[in-house]
Design a protein around this motif. Structure first.
Motif, PDB file in Angstrom:
ATOM      1  N   TYR A  47       0.541  -1.291  -0.134  1.00 44.46           N
ATOM      2  CA  TYR A  47      -0.120   0.059  -0.173  1.00 44.46           C
ATOM      3  C   TYR A  47       0.718   1.265   0.089  1.00 44.46           C
ATOM      4  N   ALA A  48       0.515   2.164  -1.196  1.00 47.88           N
ATOM      5  CA  ALA A  48       2.080   3.409  -0.932  1.00 47.88           C
ATOM      6  C   ALA A  48       1.487   4.404  -0.332  1.00 47.88           C
ATOM      7  N   GLY A  49       2.210   4.970   0.427  1.00 52.23           N
ATOM      8  CA  GLY A  49       2.274   6.083   1.577  1.00 52.23           C
ATOM      9  C   GLY A  49       1.849   7.363   0.848  1.00 52.23           C
ATOM     10  N   GLU A  50       1.905   8.543   1.156  1.00 48.38           N
ATOM     11  CA  GLU A  50       1.839   9.533   0.793  1.00 48.38           C
ATOM     12  C   GLU A  50       2.293  10.208  -0.128  1.00 48.38           C
ATOM     13  N   THR A  51       4.375   9.707   0.358  1.00 51.25           N
ATOM     14  CA  THR A  51       4.634  10.419  -0.332  1.00 51.25           C
ATOM     15  C   THR A  51       4.960   9.582  -2.054  1.00 51.25           C
ATOM     16  N   GLU A  52       4.702   8.356  -1.763  1.00 49.46           N
ATOM     17  CA  GLU A  52       4.167   8.341  -3.407  1.00 49.46           C
ATOM     18  C   GLU A  52       3.247   8.239  -3.695  1.00 49.46           C
ATOM     19  N   ILE A  53       1.731   8.014  -3.028  1.00 53.69           N
ATOM     20  CA  ILE A  53       1.302   9.393  -4.919  1.00 53.69           C
ATOM     21  C   ILE A  53       1.283  10.325  -4.625  1.00 53.69           C
ATOM     22  N   GLU A  54       1.726  11.004  -3.553  1.00 55.15           N
ATOM     23  CA  GLU A  54       2.151  12.277  -3.795  1.00 55.15           C
ATOM     24  C   GLU A  54       3.161  12.559  -5.478  1.00 55.15           C
ATOM     25  N   GLY A  55       3.855  11.869  -5.343  1.00 58.05           N
ATOM     26  CA  GLY A  55       4.599  11.366  -6.853  1.00 58.05           C
ATOM     27  C   GLY A  55       4.134  10.989  -7.757  1.00 58.05           C
ATOM     28  N   ILE A  56       3.647  10.187  -7.986  1.00 57.82           N
ATOM     29  CA  ILE A  56       2.739   9.358  -8.239  1.00 57.82           C
ATOM     30  C   ILE A  56       1.926  10.741  -9.747  1.00 57.82           C
ATOM     31  N   ASP A  57       1.105  11.485  -8.962  1.00 52.05           N
ATOM     32  CA  ASP A  57       0.585  11.987  -9.090  1.00 52.05           C
ATOM     33  C   ASP A  57       1.379  13.171  -9.800  1.00 52.05           C
ATOM     34  N   GLU A  58       2.214  13.809  -9.030  1.00 48.96           N
ATOM     35  CA  GLU A  58       3.073  14.839  -9.958  1.00 48.96           C
ATOM     36  C   GLU A  58       3.323  14.632 -11.459  1.00 48.96           C
ATOM     37  N   ARG A  59       3.888  13.174 -10.814  1.00 46.25           N
ATOM     38  CA  ARG A  59       4.543  12.810 -12.528  1.00 46.25           C
ATOM     39  C   ARG A  59       3.579  12.863 -13.173  1.00 46.25           C
ATOM     40  N   LEU A  60       2.515  12.621 -13.112  1.00 42.69           N
ATOM     41  CA  LEU A  60       1.635  12.298 -14.104  1.00 42.69           C
ATOM     42  C   LEU A  60       0.789  13.862 -14.345  1.00 42.69           C
ATOM     43  N   GLY A  61       0.794  14.141 -13.671  1.00 43.70           N
ATOM     44  CA  GLY A  61       0.225  16.121 -14.199  1.00 43.70           C
ATOM     45  C   GLY A  61       2.138  16.616 -15.007  1.00 43.70           C
ATOM     46  N   LYS A  62       3.169  16.522 -14.531  1.00 45.53           N
ATOM     47  CA  LYS A  62       4.251  16.821 -15.596  1.00 45.53           C
ATOM     48  C   LYS A  62       3.819  15.881 -16.935  1.00 45.53           C
ATOM     49  N   GLU A  63       3.732  14.918 -17.530  1.00 47.78           N
ATOM     50  CA  GLU A  63       3.131  14.400 -18.211  1.00 47.78           C
ATOM     51  C   GLU A  63       1.440  14.412 -19.233  1.00 47.78           C
ATOM     52  N   GLY A  64       1.128  15.344 -18.513  1.00 41.52           N
ATOM     53  CA  GLY A  64      -0.299  15.488 -19.257  1.00 41.52           C
ATOM     54  C   GLY A  64      -0.925  14.542 -19.622  1.00 41.52           C
ATOM     55  N   ILE A  65      -1.335  13.706 -18.145  1.00 36.89           N
ATOM     56  CA  ILE A  65      -2.111  12.565 -18.418  1.00 36.89           C
ATOM     57  C   ILE A  65      -2.806  12.891 -17.402  1.00 36.89           C
ATOM     58  N   GLU A  66      -3.963  12.860 -18.225  1.00 37.35           N
ATOM     59  CA  GLU A  66      -5.323  12.911 -17.504  1.00 37.35           C
ATOM     60  C   GLU A  66      -5.570  11.468 -16.728  1.00 37.35           C
ATOM     61  N   HIS A  67      -5.550  11.555 -15.209  1.00 38.40           N
ATOM     62  CA  HIS A  67      -5.212  10.701 -14.139  1.00 38.40           C
ATOM     63  C   HIS A  67      -6.134  10.534 -12.968  1.00 38.40           C
ATOM     64  N   ILE A  68      -6.613   9.299 -12.551  1.00 37.04           N
ATOM     65  CA  ILE A  68      -7.648   9.356 -11.577  1.00 37.04           C
ATOM     66  C   ILE A  68      -6.713   7.920 -10.367  1.00 37.04           C
ATOM     67  N   ILE A  69      -6.144   8.391  -9.064  1.00 39.76           N
ATOM     68  CA  ILE A  69      -5.408   7.877  -8.690  1.00 39.76           C
ATOM     69  C   ILE A  69      -6.652   7.289  -7.310  1.00 39.76           C
ATOM     70  N   LEU A  70      -6.861   6.226  -7.031  1.00 37.98           N
ATOM     71  CA  LEU A  70      -7.513   5.087  -6.222  1.00 37.98           C
ATOM     72  C   LEU A  70      -6.920   4.388  -5.439  1.00 37.98           C
ATOM     73  N   GLN A  71      -7.069   3.952  -3.654  1.00 42.68           N
ATOM     74  CA  GLN A  71      -6.950   3.516  -2.732  1.00 42.68           C
ATOM     75  C   GLN A  71      -7.554   3.266  -1.969  1.00 42.68           C
TER      76      GLN A  71
END
Length: 130
Positions: A47-71
């Protein structure tokens, strides 16, 4: 088009995530990242921690990919969570990571991967780390 990726903070999960990004960029797709826990243990390393999830969100944002993260933490195993997310978001593709196996281990695939491959209503792309 929508792609669902099963993510865990492991080399296999990272490989699946990297491939899902490539597929989402290529098809200009929305990406649904799912990282779940049954919630039956005090510590769940998958189960990914808050920092890992923020990193995923940031990376996808920089890539310009529309996304949803579910936990979700609903007592379901990861296969059910990925399959339900794929159905709910009408996925066109599911991306999962596979672990390397010993020769004996190759006779049987992990139950999570196997269940997703057998039960998914859309194509499944299985990738190995490294």
């Amino acid at each position: 088009m929508t792609i669902v990726v099963g993510y865990v903070p492991t080399p296999e999960g990272e490989a699946a995530f990297d491939q899902a990004i490539k597929e989402a960029r290529k098809a200009q797709s929305k990406l649904v990242v799912i990282n779940s826990s049954r919630g039956d243990a005090l510590v769940d390393k998958r189960y990914a921690g808050e920092t890992e999830i923020e990193g995923i969100d940031e990376r996808l944002g920089k890539e310009g990919i529309e996304h949803i993260i579910l936990q979700p933490v609903r007592g379901h195993d990861a296969a059910i969570e990925v399959l339900e997310a794929a159905e709910a978001h009408q996925a066109d593709l599911i991306v999962i990571g596979l672990r390397r196996r010993t020769p004996v281990g190759k006779l049987i695939m992990g139950s999570t991967s196997q269940r997703i491959l057998l039960e998914a209503d859309c194509p499944v792309l299985a990738v190995k780390a490294g």
